[in-house]
Design a protein around this motif. Structure first.
Motif, mmCIF file in Angstrom:
data_model
loop_
_atom_site.group_PDB
_atom_site.id
_atom_site.type_symbol
_atom_site.label_atom_id
_atom_site.label_comp_id
_atom_site.label_asym_id
_atom_site.label_seq_id
_atom_site.Cartn_x
_atom_site.Cartn_y
_atom_site.Cartn_z
ATOM 1 N N LEU A 179 0.833 -1.200 0.000
ATOM 2 C CA LEU A 179 0.000 0.000 0.000
ATOM 3 C C LEU A 179 0.872 1.256 0.000
ATOM 4 C CD1 LEU A 179 -2.730 -0.998 2.586
ATOM 5 C CD2 LEU A 179 -3.040 -0.732 0.141
ATOM 6 N N GLY A 180 1.985 1.197 -0.727
ATOM 7 C CA GLY A 180 2.924 2.321 -0.732
ATOM 8 C C GLY A 180 2.277 3.636 -1.119
ATOM 9 N N TYR A 181 1.208 3.565 -1.937
ATOM 10 C CA TYR A 181 0.581 4.813 -2.392
ATOM 11 C C TYR A 181 -0.159 5.527 -1.266
ATOM 12 C CZ TYR A 181 -3.508 1.744 -2.710
ATOM 13 O OH TYR A 181 -4.502 0.857 -2.422
ATOM 14 N N LEU A 182 -0.372 4.850 -0.132
ATOM 15 C CA LEU A 182 -1.057 5.480 0.994
ATOM 16 C C LEU A 182 -0.078 6.115 1.970
ATOM 17 C CD1 LEU A 182 -3.950 3.077 1.963
ATOM 18 C CD2 LEU A 182 -4.084 5.333 0.955
ATOM 19 N N ARG A 183 1.229 6.106 1.580
ATOM 20 C CA ARG A 183 2.251 6.529 2.532
ATOM 21 C C ARG A 183 2.003 7.946 3.049
ATOM 22 N NH1 ARG A 183 7.119 4.426 -0.047
ATOM 23 N NH2 ARG A 183 6.613 2.430 0.921
ATOM 24 N N ILE A 184 1.816 8.891 2.135
ATOM 25 C CA ILE A 184 1.705 10.294 2.576
ATOM 26 C C ILE A 184 0.491 10.491 3.468
ATOM 27 C CG2 ILE A 184 1.283 12.658 1.782
ATOM 28 C CD1 ILE A 184 3.078 12.150 -0.536
ATOM 29 N N ILE A 185 -0.671 9.990 3.044
ATOM 30 C CA ILE A 185 -1.899 10.268 3.806
ATOM 31 C C ILE A 185 -1.853 9.570 5.164
ATOM 32 C CG2 ILE A 185 -3.294 8.422 2.786
ATOM 33 C CD1 ILE A 185 -5.624 10.380 2.845
ATOM 34 N N SER A 186 -1.312 8.344 5.208
ATOM 35 C CA SER A 186 -1.298 7.662 6.508
ATOM 36 C C SER A 186 -0.255 8.293 7.434
ATOM 37 C CB SER A 186 -1.037 6.166 6.335
ATOM 38 O OG SER A 186 0.139 5.967 5.607
ATOM 39 N N PHE A 187 0.859 8.779 6.854
ATOM 40 C CA PHE A 187 1.853 9.472 7.687
ATOM 41 C C PHE A 187 1.261 10.744 8.260
ATOM 42 C CE2 PHE A 187 6.053 7.702 5.755
ATOM 43 C CZ PHE A 187 5.691 6.456 6.203
ATOM 44 N N ILE A 188 0.484 11.451 7.437
ATOM 45 C CA ILE A 188 -0.119 12.701 7.926
ATOM 46 C C ILE A 188 -1.085 12.403 9.060
ATOM 47 C CG2 ILE A 188 -1.734 14.538 7.304
ATOM 48 C CD1 ILE A 188 -0.286 14.829 4.705
ATOM 49 N N LEU A 189 -1.843 11.320 8.927
ATOM 50 C CA LEU A 189 -2.764 10.911 9.989
ATOM 51 C C LEU A 189 -2.000 10.665 11.292
ATOM 52 C CD1 LEU A 189 -5.777 10.333 10.156
ATOM 53 C CD2 LEU A 189 -5.284 7.941 9.749
ATOM 54 N N LEU A 190 -0.893 9.954 11.152
ATOM 55 C CA LEU A 190 -0.050 9.637 12.307
ATOM 56 C C LEU A 190 0.502 10.905 12.942
ATOM 57 C CD1 LEU A 190 0.657 6.798 13.197
ATOM 58 C CD2 LEU A 190 2.818 7.016 12.011
ATOM 59 N N ILE A 191 0.995 11.813 12.083
ATOM 60 C CA ILE A 191 1.577 13.064 12.579
ATOM 61 C C ILE A 191 0.513 13.894 13.276
ATOM 62 C CG2 ILE A 191 2.600 15.257 11.855
ATOM 63 C CD1 ILE A 191 3.970 13.647 9.583
ATOM 64 N N ALA A 192 -0.682 13.977 12.655
ATOM 65 C CA ALA A 192 -1.758 14.772 13.247
ATOM 66 C C ALA A 192 -2.115 14.232 14.626
ATOM 67 C CB ALA A 192 -2.980 14.763 12.338
ATOM 68 N N GLY A 193 -2.173 12.898 14.756
ATOM 69 C CA GLY A 193 -2.493 12.297 16.051
ATOM 70 C C GLY A 193 -1.429 12.633 17.087
ATOM 71 N N THR A 194 -0.164 12.526 16.692
ATOM 72 C CA THR A 194 0.924 12.814 17.632
ATOM 73 C C THR A 194 0.911 14.270 18.056
ATOM 74 O OG1 THR A 194 2.166 11.231 16.322
ATOM 75 C CG2 THR A 194 3.367 12.413 18.018
ATOM 76 N N VAL A 195 0.688 15.169 17.083
ATOM 77 C CA VAL A 195 0.653 16.601 17.407
ATOM 78 C C VAL A 195 -0.509 16.883 18.360
ATOM 79 C CG1 VAL A 195 0.224 18.883 16.465
ATOM 80 C CG2 VAL A 195 1.794 17.363 15.316
ATOM 81 N N GLN A 196 -1.645 16.230 18.102
ATOM 82 C CA GLN A 196 -2.805 16.431 18.969
ATOM 83 C C GLN A 196 -2.468 16.023 20.402
ATOM 84 O OE1 GLN A 196 -5.271 17.701 17.070
ATOM 85 N NE2 GLN A 196 -6.108 18.370 18.999
ATOM 86 N N LEU A 197 -1.758 14.909 20.520
ATOM 87 C CA LEU A 197 -1.348 14.443 21.847
ATOM 88 C C LEU A 197 -0.405 15.453 22.501
ATOM 89 C CD1 LEU A 197 -1.560 11.964 23.743
ATOM 90 C CD2 LEU A 197 0.628 11.238 22.813
ATOM 91 N N ALA A 198 0.572 15.944 21.719
ATOM 92 C CA ALA A 198 1.527 16.925 22.265
ATOM 93 C C ALA A 198 0.785 18.175 22.714
ATOM 94 C CB ALA A 198 2.570 17.272 21.206
ATOM 95 N N GLU A 199 -0.199 18.608 21.911
ATOM 96 C CA GLU A 199 -0.944 19.809 22.256
ATOM 97 C C GLU A 199 -1.735 19.594 23.544
ATOM 98 O OE1 GLU A 199 -4.084 21.097 19.744
ATOM 99 O OE2 GLU A 199 -4.107 23.066 20.693
ATOM 100 N N LEU A 200 -2.341 18.409 23.634
ATOM 101 C CA LEU A 200 -3.119 18.062 24.828
ATOM 102 C C LEU A 200 -2.252 18.144 26.078
ATOM 103 C CD1 LEU A 200 -6.072 17.119 24.811
ATOM 104 C CD2 LEU A 200 -5.238 14.809 25.108
ATOM 105 N N VAL A 201 -1.056 17.544 25.985
ATOM 106 C CA VAL A 201 -0.168 17.517 27.151
ATOM 107 C C VAL A 201 0.260 18.928 27.522
ATOM 108 C CG1 VAL A 201 2.086 16.761 27.964
ATOM 109 C CG2 VAL A 201 0.637 15.182 26.694
ATOM 110 N N ILE A 202 0.653 19.740 26.519
ATOM 111 C CA ILE A 202 1.113 21.100 26.817
ATOM 112 C C ILE A 202 -0.021 21.933 27.377
ATOM 113 C CG2 ILE A 202 1.958 23.222 25.774
ATOM 114 C CD1 ILE A 202 3.654 21.573 23.959
#
Lengths: 193, 170
Positions: free
Chosen positions: A69-92
């Protein structure tokens, strides 16, 4: 171990994501007018960079490549990044309300920081191991923090300097960033990978 | 195709579940709570509560260092709403029950400098430069912010009775 250290130092200096690859320039200009907000931003971005570098490697090697599923790389990475950023924002937000107010809009904007996606995509492009991917992420985060802190300190000094009228504000900031980029080119040849 | 869609949905659900868990585990969201209290305050920023503005008063309320009846512009309604939101504390004697002050401008002395108009947080003073100003008694919250800025000291605070008789020259 020495190789991992070399990768991290290389990502922080020779291939510095901000001043050599020119990724993630928006937070560089946006949150660098004060040293303390720059430090908070570097910490948040560095943490997100390291975590997403590891997670995206796992996602890539455990799911995307086996399932072809290499063609899903960008969109799934963005999903992952968005989730991590949301967590970082929550903690801060919950633990350092003041820092949250200082960083404001730039905190959720780590999601669209090109350096974060850049590290994840560059890692999946190279055939490195998980440890190497983490080292690249950590190095990129350290490099980002280095540039942010240097740049914020310079800008704090510039505030009280007598800058010629046409150069005031963003103009002198961009000129400074360009000179720092030239200085970082001096790292070329420090590490041969 | 189907695996791709399934993978993305699964990933999104997993991340959402993890975030919800993290949100429940972290300490309570003070910022949102302060915002909620702040929304009930009249935003006159008059400082009569003893805090520099409405938001600092909201923070003090959340910490429990302030009482709910410290906001004269908000009056009984605000105190009641704050009591309802914060739950535990019962409203004591409310500020609106105490005689609220009204600022009175001595129009024969007023030089029309507009300084009191600029500081009035509720826009209860009308007038123009070099023309005499006057206070709309119904809108005045008695915050006294206009009194120190008057260069000719022609503003005083009347408590209790209707401001109208005081305005008529004896």
């Amino acid at each position: 171990m020495a190789e991992l250290l070399l990768i991290a130092v290389g990502a922080a200096t020779v291939n510095n994501f901000v001043l050599v690859r020119f990724l993630g320039l928006c937070p560089l200009l946006g949150t660098s007018s004060r040293l303390d907000s720059a430090a908070g931003m570097s910490l948040a971005t560095g943490a997100v960079l390291t975590v997403t570098a590891g997670l995206s490697w796992l996602l890539d090697h455990w799911l995307l490549i086996p399932l072809d599923l290499g063609y899903l790389r960008i969109i799934s990475f963005i999903l992952l990044i968005a989730g991590t950023v949301q967590l970082a924002e929550l903690v801060i937000r919950r633990r350092h309300a003041l820092l949250h107010r200082l960083l404001g809009m730039y905190l959720p904007l780590i999601t669209t920081n090109c350096a974060v996606l850049g590290v994840a995509l560059l890692n999946s492009g190279s055939a490195g191991s998980l440890a190497e991917a983490l080292a690249t992420g950590l190095g990129a985060g350290l490099g980002f923090a280095l540039v942010m802190l240097l740049f914020a300190s310079l800008r704090e000094r510039l505030d009280s300097a007598e800058v010629p009228q046409p150069f005031r504000g963003p103009a002198i900031a961009l000129v400074t960033a360009g000179m720092m980029s030239l200085a970082f080119l001096g790292f070329t040849g420090l590490i041969r990978v | 195709m189907a695996t791709g869609v399934g993978l993305l949905i699964a990933l999104a659900l997993l991340i959402g579940a993890l975030l919800a868990r993290a949100a429940a585990r972290l300490p309570t969201d003070d910022e949102a709570e302060v915002e909620r209290i702040n929304a009930l305050l009249p935003q006159t920023q008059c400082g009569q509560c003893g805090y520099p503005g409405c938001r600092p008063y909201a923070q003090a309320l959340l910490l429990g260092t302030a009482e709910i009846d410290q906001c004269p512009p908000g009056g009984t309604a605000t105190a009641r709403a704050l009591g309802e939101l914060l739950g535990k504390r019962k409203p004591g004697p409310l500020p609106a029950d105490a005689p609220a002050g009204v600022a009175i401008i001595d129009e024969s002395s007023c030089i029309g400098c507009t300084r009191c108009i600029e500081v009035c947080p509720v826009d209860a003073i009308i007038g123009a430069a070099t023309f005499s100003h006057t206070v709309i008694a119904a809108d005045c919250t008695g915050c006294e912010l206009c009194i120190p800025v008057c260069p000719v000291d022609c503003i005083r605070l009347e408590t209790g009775s209707s401001p109208l008789p005081a305005r008529v020259p004896a």
